[in-house]
Design an enzyme around this catalytic site. Sequence first.
Site, short mmCIF file in Angstrom:
data_model
loop_
_atom_site.label_atom_id
_atom_site.label_comp_id
_atom_site.label_asym_id
_atom_site.label_seq_id
_atom_site.Cartn_x
_atom_site.Cartn_y
_atom_site.Cartn_z
N ASN A 121 0.79 -1.22 -0.10
CA ASN A 121 0.05 -0.13 0.06
C ASN A 121 0.82 1.09 -0.02
O ASN A 121 0.53 2.38 -0.42
CB ASN A 121 -0.91 0.13 1.18
N THR B 164 1.33 -0.91 6.94
CA THR B 164 0.52 0.31 6.69
C THR B 164 -0.94 -0.24 7.46
O THR B 164 -1.56 0.67 8.44
CB THR B 164 0.08 0.24 5.37
N THR C 256 0.03 16.99 25.12
CA THR C 256 -0.53 16.52 23.75
C THR C 256 0.20 15.70 22.95
O THR C 256 -0.19 14.59 22.68
CB THR C 256 -1.38 17.65 23.07
N ALA D 40 6.85 -0.57 -2.91
CA ALA D 40 7.29 -1.82 -3.22
C ALA D 40 8.37 -2.25 -3.14
O ALA D 40 9.48 -1.55 -2.79
CB ALA D 40 6.74 -1.68 -4.96
N ASP E 84 -0.21 -10.07 0.24
CA ASP E 84 0.55 -10.40 1.29
C ASP E 84 0.32 -11.03 2.42
O ASP E 84 1.25 -11.82 3.12
CB ASP E 84 1.04 -8.86 2.03
N ARG E 85 -0.93 -11.19 2.84
CA ARG E 85 -1.61 -11.91 3.94
C ARG E 85 -1.21 -13.47 3.77
O ARG E 85 -0.71 -14.21 4.45
CB ARG E 85 -2.98 -11.64 4.23
#
Length: 254
Positions: A20, A130, A182, A23, A106-107
Amino acid sequence: MINFATAKHEHVNLIIDIGNTLAKLVAFDGDTPVEEIKTSNETLERLPEFVNKYAFKQGIVGSVFGITAEAERQLKRLGFPLLYLNAQTPVPITNDYRTPDTLGADRLAAAVGAYMQYPGHDILIVDAGTCLTYEFIDKNGHYKGGCISPGLQMRLKSLRAFTAKLPLIDSEGPLLDIGYDTETSIRSGVIQGMKFEIEGRIKYFQEKYPSLLVFLTGGDIFNFDSKIKNLIFADKYIVPRGLNRILAFNNEQS
């Protein structure tokens, strides 16, 4: 066609993992990764440079981003065959995912890459990229699926995008248990929150699968609870390893 320069490694596979964000191009000599470079996921602009270093004979492309027209032009210039991983591609494990057409390359490749190294084990793969993804493959070689949640940068950007006053902060900087302003509060909430999420997920799977092996990959690194640390194999090549093994498996089937 691209002219190939003389290379030290012969019969090397080219692995193209289009994600995502970017590459990755990886050269594999047998089962061993030789070199990795990163390039644009839209243009693959460094592909000619990389290809000229090795005597590639074949390659495989796995993409979660899609393949743009420019990237396709680069790929068509290669002088060797490419296997494009999709839902119909034979793989050396059993895919039990109910919607294989929606499963990211990819998974699936990560599951293959882990299981081929440790067959006969229950395995959980944590990919902190990502997105933060978890993949589970059982000891019988059945990929069962996993979980998807926002990755580090996505979490930081969402706080800025969906609030009126919270800023976009850098993930690098002081990381405290209790933020004193913060910036440190956001960094603690996001990074520590991801760490606790990952640890909780691992412990949940450990209770169900006591001999579980855990792989960690992706661009974001976390320090884990010492009680689970020894169960983690850090492997940045887990997806390319899987793609390389899928390529070899398809050669064996032909």
